[in-house]
Design a protein around this motif. Structure first.
Motif, PDB file in Angstrom:
ATOM      1  N   LYS A 284     -38.786 -35.825  57.308  1.00 39.19           N
ATOM      2  CA  LYS A 284     -37.993 -35.777  56.072  1.00 39.19           C
ATOM      3  C   LYS A 284     -38.674 -36.472  54.892  1.00 39.19           C
ATOM      4  O   LYS A 284     -38.570 -36.012  53.760  1.00 39.19           O
ATOM      5  N   VAL A 285     -39.293 -37.631  55.154  1.00 38.12           N
ATOM      6  CA  VAL A 285     -39.892 -38.444  54.092  1.00 38.12           C
ATOM      7  C   VAL A 285     -41.234 -39.010  54.543  1.00 38.12           C
ATOM      8  O   VAL A 285     -41.496 -39.129  55.745  1.00 38.12           O
ATOM      9  N   ASP A 286     -42.056 -39.368  53.563  1.00 39.33           N
ATOM     10  CA  ASP A 286     -43.249 -40.164  53.817  1.00 39.33           C
ATOM     11  C   ASP A 286     -42.932 -41.590  53.380  1.00 39.33           C
ATOM     12  O   ASP A 286     -42.153 -41.793  52.440  1.00 39.33           O
TER      13      ASP A 286
ATOM     14  N   VAL B  30     -38.306 -51.234  46.818  1.00 36.02           N
ATOM     15  CA  VAL B  30     -38.486 -49.969  47.525  1.00 36.02           C
ATOM     16  C   VAL B  30     -37.965 -48.856  46.622  1.00 36.02           C
ATOM     17  O   VAL B  30     -36.792 -48.853  46.257  1.00 36.02           O
ATOM     18  N   TYR B  31     -38.862 -47.956  46.250  1.00 32.44           N
ATOM     19  CA  TYR B  31     -38.508 -46.837  45.383  1.00 32.44           C
ATOM     20  C   TYR B  31     -38.667 -45.546  46.165  1.00 32.44           C
ATOM     21  O   TYR B  31     -39.599 -45.408  46.952  1.00 32.44           O
ATOM     22  N   VAL B  32     -37.784 -44.609  45.917  1.00 27.39           N
ATOM     23  CA  VAL B  32     -37.944 -43.261  46.463  1.00 27.39           C
ATOM     24  C   VAL B  32     -38.371 -42.362  45.314  1.00 27.39           C
ATOM     25  O   VAL B  32     -37.719 -42.326  44.263  1.00 27.39           O
ATOM     26  N   PHE B  33     -39.492 -41.673  45.517  1.00 26.86           N
ATOM     27  CA  PHE B  33     -39.984 -40.709  44.540  1.00 26.86           C
ATOM     28  C   PHE B  33     -39.740 -39.307  45.074  1.00 26.86           C
ATOM     29  O   PHE B  33     -39.988 -39.027  46.248  1.00 26.86           O
TER      30      PHE B  33
ATOM     31  N   GLN C  82     -29.827 -50.300  58.443  1.00 23.48           N
ATOM     32  CA  GLN C  82     -28.616 -49.506  58.209  1.00 23.48           C
ATOM     33  C   GLN C  82     -28.296 -49.406  56.723  1.00 23.48           C
ATOM     34  O   GLN C  82     -27.847 -48.366  56.243  1.00 23.48           O
ATOM     35  N   VAL C  83     -28.521 -50.478  55.988  1.00 20.98           N
ATOM     36  CA  VAL C  83     -28.243 -50.481  54.548  1.00 20.98           C
ATOM     37  C   VAL C  83     -29.225 -49.548  53.828  1.00 20.98           C
ATOM     38  O   VAL C  83     -28.825 -48.759  52.980  1.00 20.98           O
ATOM     39  N   LEU C  84     -30.492 -49.638  54.184  1.00 20.44           N
ATOM     40  CA  LEU C  84     -31.482 -48.744  53.572  1.00 20.44           C
ATOM     41  C   LEU C  84     -31.180 -47.284  53.898  1.00 20.44           C
ATOM     42  O   LEU C  84     -31.302 -46.409  53.038  1.00 20.44           O
TER      43      LEU C  84
ATOM     44  N   GLU D 282     -28.416 -46.276  51.587  1.00 19.66           N
ATOM     45  CA  GLU D 282     -28.872 -46.153  50.209  1.00 19.66           C
ATOM     46  C   GLU D 282     -29.718 -44.887  50.000  1.00 19.66           C
ATOM     47  O   GLU D 282     -29.682 -44.288  48.939  1.00 19.66           O
ATOM     48  N   PHE D 283     -30.494 -44.532  51.017  1.00 16.46           N
ATOM     49  CA  PHE D 283     -31.416 -43.408  50.896  1.00 16.46           C
ATOM     50  C   PHE D 283     -30.963 -42.190  51.702  1.00 16.46           C
ATOM     51  O   PHE D 283     -31.741 -41.293  51.989  1.00 16.46           O
ATOM     52  N   ALA D 284     -29.679 -42.148  52.055  1.00 14.55           N
ATOM     53  CA  ALA D 284     -29.149 -41.085  52.925  1.00 14.55           C
ATOM     54  C   ALA D 284     -29.459 -39.687  52.395  1.00 14.55           C
ATOM     55  O   ALA D 284     -29.764 -38.776  53.172  1.00 14.55           O
TER      56      ALA D 284
END
Length: 108
Positions: free
Chosen positions: A52-54, A78-81, A97-99, A102-104
């Motif tokens: 799903k992500v790198d 921590v940033y999601v691009f 679990q929190v991350l 946040e990034f669900a």
């Protein structure tokens, strides 16, 4: 061994901004205790959600240009691009679990 790839000022564009899937970027430094606590959590996320992500790491001491460009003043940051843009942020060390909450949107 870390599942997260080290990214530099020079490789940031290719590794993050033009990536095909969302990229979680950990802005960190060697001397940062909370950064060291967060690292294995991000490694777990990298392994669990590899399809799903790198997940990549940017050492802010070694790569000040990228840290300055994105206004990194507190670490760990921590940033999601996604699509070359910042899509989500999380500041500070947090439980997995929190991350994940946040990034669900990026982990589904």
């Amino acid at each position: 061994m870390s599942n997260a790839k080290d990214v530099t000022d020079a490789s940031f564009g290719a590794d993050v901004l033009t990536a095909d899937k969302p990229v979680i970027v950990d802005f960190w430094a060697e001397w940062c205790g909370p950064c060291r606590m967060l690292s294995p959590i991000l490694d777990d996320i990298a392994a669990q959600y590899a399809d799903k992500v790198d997940v990549v790491k940017v050492n802010v001491d070694d790569n000040p240009a990228i840290a300055a460009k994105y206004g990194i003043t507190s670490i760990p940051a921590v940033y999601v691009f996604q699509g070359g843009e910042v899509a989500a942020t999380s500041i500070g060390a947090k439980p997995k679990q929190v991350l994940e909450q946040e990034f669900a949107a990026f982990l589904k």
